[in-house]
Design a protein around this motif. Structure first.
Motif, PDB file in Angstrom:
ATOM      1  N   HIS A 213       0.521  -1.188  -0.394  1.00 44.84           N
ATOM      2  CA  HIS A 213       0.011   0.050   0.085  1.00 44.84           C
ATOM      3  C   HIS A 213       1.024   1.258   0.157  1.00 44.84           C
ATOM      4  O   HIS A 213      -0.183   2.321   0.387  1.00 44.84           O
ATOM      5  CB  HIS A 213      -1.204   0.029   1.266  1.00 44.84           C
ATOM      6  N   ARG A 214       2.090   0.988  -0.136  1.00 40.49           N
ATOM      7  CA  ARG A 214       3.395   2.229  -0.322  1.00 40.49           C
ATOM      8  C   ARG A 214       2.931   3.350  -0.876  1.00 40.49           C
ATOM      9  O   ARG A 214       2.967   4.057  -0.964  1.00 40.49           O
ATOM     10  CB  ARG A 214       4.242   1.635   0.130  1.00 40.49           C
ATOM     11  N   GLY A 215       2.093   2.529  -2.085  1.00 37.48           N
ATOM     12  CA  GLY A 215       2.560   3.943  -3.799  1.00 37.48           C
ATOM     13  C   GLY A 215       1.273   4.635  -2.889  1.00 37.48           C
ATOM     14  O   GLY A 215       1.298   6.175  -3.380  1.00 37.48           O
ATOM     15  N   ARG A 216       0.007   3.886  -2.439  1.00 35.24           N
ATOM     16  CA  ARG A 216      -1.373   5.051  -2.005  1.00 35.24           C
ATOM     17  C   ARG A 216      -0.438   5.566  -1.112  1.00 35.24           C
ATOM     18  O   ARG A 216      -1.178   7.212  -1.314  1.00 35.24           O
ATOM     19  CB  ARG A 216      -1.877   3.927  -1.591  1.00 35.24           C
TER      20      ARG A 216
ATOM     21  N   PHE B  14      -2.758   7.523  -9.441  1.00 36.35           N
ATOM     22  CA  PHE B  14      -2.125   7.222 -10.060  1.00 36.35           C
ATOM     23  C   PHE B  14      -0.397   6.077  -8.754  1.00 36.35           C
ATOM     24  O   PHE B  14       0.430   4.923  -9.144  1.00 36.35           O
ATOM     25  CB  PHE B  14      -0.121   8.443  -9.831  1.00 36.35           C
ATOM     26  N   GLY B  15      -0.588   6.336  -7.369  1.00 33.98           N
ATOM     27  CA  GLY B  15       0.217   5.893  -5.899  1.00 33.98           C
ATOM     28  C   GLY B  15      -0.333   4.186  -6.464  1.00 33.98           C
ATOM     29  O   GLY B  15       0.188   3.351  -6.616  1.00 33.98           O
ATOM     30  N   ARG B  16      -1.738   4.287  -6.200  1.00 35.70           N
ATOM     31  CA  ARG B  16      -2.787   2.966  -6.715  1.00 35.70           C
ATOM     32  C   ARG B  16      -2.203   1.771  -7.432  1.00 35.70           C
ATOM     33  O   ARG B  16      -2.333   1.007  -8.040  1.00 35.70           O
ATOM     34  CB  ARG B  16      -4.037   2.775  -6.709  1.00 35.70           C
TER      35      ARG B  16
ATOM     36  N   THR C 173       3.154   0.150 -13.338  1.00 35.02           N
ATOM     37  CA  THR C 173       4.430   1.557 -12.832  1.00 35.02           C
ATOM     38  C   THR C 173       4.577   1.904 -14.344  1.00 35.02           C
ATOM     39  O   THR C 173       4.491   3.306 -14.852  1.00 35.02           O
ATOM     40  CB  THR C 173       5.451   1.435 -12.262  1.00 35.02           C
ATOM     41  N   ARG C 174       5.343   1.115 -14.927  1.00 32.67           N
ATOM     42  CA  ARG C 174       5.702   1.319 -16.527  1.00 32.67           C
ATOM     43  C   ARG C 174       4.504   2.292 -17.557  1.00 32.67           C
ATOM     44  O   ARG C 174       5.118   3.253 -17.684  1.00 32.67           O
ATOM     45  CB  ARG C 174       6.021   0.157 -17.656  1.00 32.67           C
ATOM     46  N   THR C 175       3.417   1.383 -17.467  1.00 26.43           N
ATOM     47  CA  THR C 175       2.572   1.851 -17.915  1.00 26.43           C
ATOM     48  C   THR C 175       1.559   3.964 -17.142  1.00 26.43           C
ATOM     49  O   THR C 175       1.964   4.002 -18.409  1.00 26.43           O
ATOM     50  CB  THR C 175       0.848   0.417 -18.242  1.00 26.43           C
ATOM     51  N   ALA C 176       1.134   3.446 -16.222  1.00 26.01           N
ATOM     52  CA  ALA C 176       0.947   4.440 -15.409  1.00 26.01           C
ATOM     53  C   ALA C 176       2.239   6.039 -15.817  1.00 26.01           C
ATOM     54  O   ALA C 176       1.399   6.489 -16.597  1.00 26.01           O
ATOM     55  CB  ALA C 176       0.814   5.012 -14.467  1.00 26.01           C
ATOM     56  N   THR C 177       3.662   5.556 -15.942  1.00 20.33           N
ATOM     57  CA  THR C 177       4.350   6.269 -16.449  1.00 20.33           C
ATOM     58  C   THR C 177       3.877   7.278 -17.731  1.00 20.33           C
ATOM     59  O   THR C 177       4.662   7.999 -18.103  1.00 20.33           O
ATOM     60  CB  THR C 177       5.397   6.228 -15.954  1.00 20.33           C
ATOM     61  N   LEU C 178       4.257   5.934 -18.747  1.00 18.24           N
ATOM     62  CA  LEU C 178       3.937   6.422 -19.787  1.00 18.24           C
ATOM     63  C   LEU C 178       3.156   7.465 -20.140  1.00 18.24           C
ATOM     64  O   LEU C 178       2.767   8.517 -21.269  1.00 18.24           O
ATOM     65  CB  LEU C 178       4.216   5.366 -21.099  1.00 18.24           C
ATOM     66  N   VAL C 179       1.667   6.935 -19.913  1.00 17.43           N
ATOM     67  CA  VAL C 179       0.545   7.813 -19.495  1.00 17.43           C
ATOM     68  C   VAL C 179       0.456   9.031 -19.133  1.00 17.43           C
ATOM     69  O   VAL C 179       0.117  10.486 -19.555  1.00 17.43           O
ATOM     70  CB  VAL C 179      -0.355   7.494 -19.331  1.00 17.43           C
ATOM     71  N   SER C 180       1.564   9.482 -18.107  1.00 16.97           N
ATOM     72  CA  SER C 180       1.207  10.288 -16.871  1.00 16.97           C
ATOM     73  C   SER C 180       2.537  11.675 -18.490  1.00 16.97           C
ATOM     74  O   SER C 180       2.157  12.888 -18.433  1.00 16.97           O
ATOM     75  CB  SER C 180       2.431  10.091 -16.112  1.00 16.97           C
TER      76      SER C 180
ATOM     77  N   THR D 166       2.987  14.645 -11.394  1.00 22.68           N
ATOM     78  CA  THR D 166       2.546  14.430 -10.299  1.00 22.68           C
ATOM     79  C   THR D 166       2.553  13.110 -10.846  1.00 22.68           C
ATOM     80  O   THR D 166       2.766  12.514  -9.645  1.00 22.68           O
ATOM     81  CB  THR D 166       1.261  14.907  -9.243  1.00 22.68           C
ATOM     82  N   GLY D 167       2.062  12.654 -11.832  1.00 27.66           N
ATOM     83  CA  GLY D 167       1.500  11.196 -12.123  1.00 27.66           C
ATOM     84  C   GLY D 167       3.092  10.449 -12.466  1.00 27.66           C
ATOM     85  O   GLY D 167       3.596   9.521 -11.303  1.00 27.66           O
ATOM     86  N   ASP D 168       4.088  11.392 -12.999  1.00 29.98           N
ATOM     87  CA  ASP D 168       5.455  10.464 -12.616  1.00 29.98           C
ATOM     88  C   ASP D 168       5.770  10.718 -11.499  1.00 29.98           C
ATOM     89  O   ASP D 168       6.962  10.687 -11.411  1.00 29.98           O
ATOM     90  CB  ASP D 168       5.840  11.345 -13.898  1.00 29.98           C
ATOM     91  N   GLN D 169       6.044  11.450 -10.818  1.00 30.14           N
ATOM     92  CA  GLN D 169       6.959  12.403  -9.432  1.00 30.14           C
ATOM     93  C   GLN D 169       6.347  11.069  -8.510  1.00 30.14           C
ATOM     94  O   GLN D 169       6.792  10.338  -7.692  1.00 30.14           O
ATOM     95  CB  GLN D 169       7.036  13.402  -9.079  1.00 30.14           C
ATOM     96  N   THR D 170       5.054  10.905  -8.536  1.00 28.35           N
ATOM     97  CA  THR D 170       4.309   9.796  -7.416  1.00 28.35           C
ATOM     98  C   THR D 170       4.982   8.614  -7.897  1.00 28.35           C
ATOM     99  O   THR D 170       5.406   7.390  -6.617  1.00 28.35           O
ATOM    100  CB  THR D 170       2.773   9.935  -7.199  1.00 28.35           C
ATOM    101  N   LEU D 171       4.587   7.950  -8.814  1.00 28.12           N
ATOM    102  CA  LEU D 171       5.110   6.605  -9.579  1.00 28.12           C
ATOM    103  C   LEU D 171       6.930   6.568  -8.743  1.00 28.12           C
ATOM    104  O   LEU D 171       7.788   5.577  -8.514  1.00 28.12           O
ATOM    105  CB  LEU D 171       5.079   6.839 -10.721  1.00 28.12           C
ATOM    106  N   GLY D 172       8.038   7.795  -9.438  1.00 26.71           N
ATOM    107  CA  GLY D 172       9.178   7.437  -9.183  1.00 26.71           C
ATOM    108  C   GLY D 172       9.863   7.706  -7.856  1.00 26.71           C
ATOM    109  O   GLY D 172      10.368   6.824  -7.193  1.00 26.71           O
TER     110      GLY D 172
END
Length: 408
Positions: free
Chosen positions: A143-146, A279-281, A288-295, A336-342
């Motif tokens: 749950h750390r990403g959230r 994005f954390g979820r 992570t990879r797909t969400a990063t590209l979307v961001s 914020t999406g890229d930063q959160t995932l990072g």
């Protein structure tokens, strides 16, 4: 370079559910938002502070830079102490230092003394990057990403609200009053955190010099850190280009907004902070990879829409302003999406080096912001708003290509 030895103990992570940790997560989000106000508020107060302390127009820009430079110094030289000292006491000492420097800034007699106080205030505000690992350590890994996303929403809201809030306070009581209000908020926050923060002891036993030297070793050994910090820096460059230049666009026809209208527009971007938790979820679910590209694609879409709006010479100003606001929200969502995932990715790296890793990640991230700010004036002089958006899109393209080419 010598290795930083690890203590033979495990990291003190509390095995609690997200629901149980919700009040603490909210506290961390509010804390980071309150602290970050001090870094970006001076940007909107430069026009008032400069003349009152005898700065020239060019010299007044140092006021906006001082706290950010101090913050960067704190990231590289103070945040690594989180891997050497007990974190709760370190955070409280840094917040008390920030409180003292805010009071000093409120009563600074000269411009140069103010710059020193703001630099030290910025350095103390790097306590934010010690609070984030504490929040991560209190959360189960799944749950750390959230949780990190929720905490970082406080940072993004603080960044985006700082400018209009500082303008409002300064209009009512003068620029010095902002630092009085900030000092009062920091005093209350310090008292609350003294009661609520858990102890978190580091896992390393080394000298401070070896700890700082290990920063370069961590960058060399951790490809995830290198890639995520690089793309975050590119995203922050796009952010800085947009928000440093948008006031110039809004002051021109067809918008012709005054300072109060520009300050209100700055609030629009706060909507992008809501993207941190989703994005954390997605990161928690393995996307992570797909969400990063979307961001990154969202950032490119935002810059394209913003460039189109800036190029329109006729039409309804209100509609164009709404579309520009949409592009601002899209830009902030992507960044914020890229930063959160990072942040999620780097916080899953070596627990014994989490403080140093966060310091490196955010320090490099802020270097990207500085680059974007430096290029904003040049891009505007070269080709106006369209050139600014093109440069911001260029950073987005590099980030997208990096994400496609790497599998970290």
């Amino acid at each position: 370079m010598s290795q930083v030895p690890e203590c033979m103990v495990s990291e003190p992570e509390d095995d609690v559910s997200v629901a149980d940790a919700a009040p603490s997560t909210l506290l961390f989000a509010v804390a980071t938002g309150v602290i970050i106000l001090n870094l970006f508020a001076p940007q909107t107060l430069v026009g008032i502070i400069g003349p009152s302390l005898g700065f020239s127009e060019s010299g007044a820009g140092l006021v906006a830079m001082a706290s950010l430079l101090g913050y960067a110094a704190g990231l590289f030289f103070l945040v690594p102490l989180a891997d050497l000292m007990e974190n709760r006491q370190l955070v409280l000492r840094m917040l008390i230092s920030a409180l003292v420097m805010a009071v000093a800034a409120a009563f600074a007699p000269t411009g140069w003394s103010l710059l020193i106080f703001l630099f030290l205030l910025g350095a103390a505000c790097s306590a934010i990057q010690i609070l984030v690992p504490i929040a991560a350590a209190m959360t189960p890994p799944e749950h750390r990403g959230r949780v990190i996303g929720n905490v970082m929403s406080g940072v993004m809201v603080g960044i985006l609200v700082s400018r209009p809030l500082a303008s409002m306070i300064a209009d009512l009581w003068g620029w010095r009053s902002f630092y009085v209000v900030s000092a009062a908020a920091l005093a209350l926050l310090t008292a609350v955190l003294a009661l609520r923060l858990p102890e978190r002891r580091p896992l390393v036993s080394a000298s401070y010099g070896a700890l700082i030297g290990s920063l370069f070793q961590l960058l060399r050994e951790e490809p995830v850190l290198r890639v995520r910090a690089f793309t975050a820096a590119l995203m922050m460059a796009s952010f800085s280009l947009f928000w440093t230049s948008v006031a110039l666009l809004l002051a021109q026809p067809p918008f012709s907004l005054g300072q109060s209208g520009i300050a209100l527009f700055a609030l629009v971007g706060a909507g992008g902070a809501a993207a941190t938790s989703p994005f954390g979820r997605m990161g928690d679910r393995g996307w992570t990879r797909t969400a990063t590209l979307v961001s990154h694609l969202i950032v490119l879409g935002a810059t394209a829409l913003a460039a189109w709006v800036g190029g329109v010479r006729s039409g309804q100003p209100l509609i164009l302003l709404i579309l520009l606001g949409v592009s601002a929200v899209m830009l902030d969502v992507g960044i914020t999406g890229d930063q959160t995932l990072g942040r999620r990715a780097v916080n899953l790296l070596k627990p014994e080096a989490r403080g140093r890793i966060n310091g490196l990640f955010v320090g490099i991230f802020f270097l990207g912001g500085a680059l974007g700010s430096a290029l904003a004036g040049t891009a505007w002089d070269f080709g106006g708003w369209v050139a600014v958006c093109s440069a911001a899109a260029g950073f987005g393209v590099i980030a997208l290509v990096t994400g496609v080419a790497t599998r970290t």
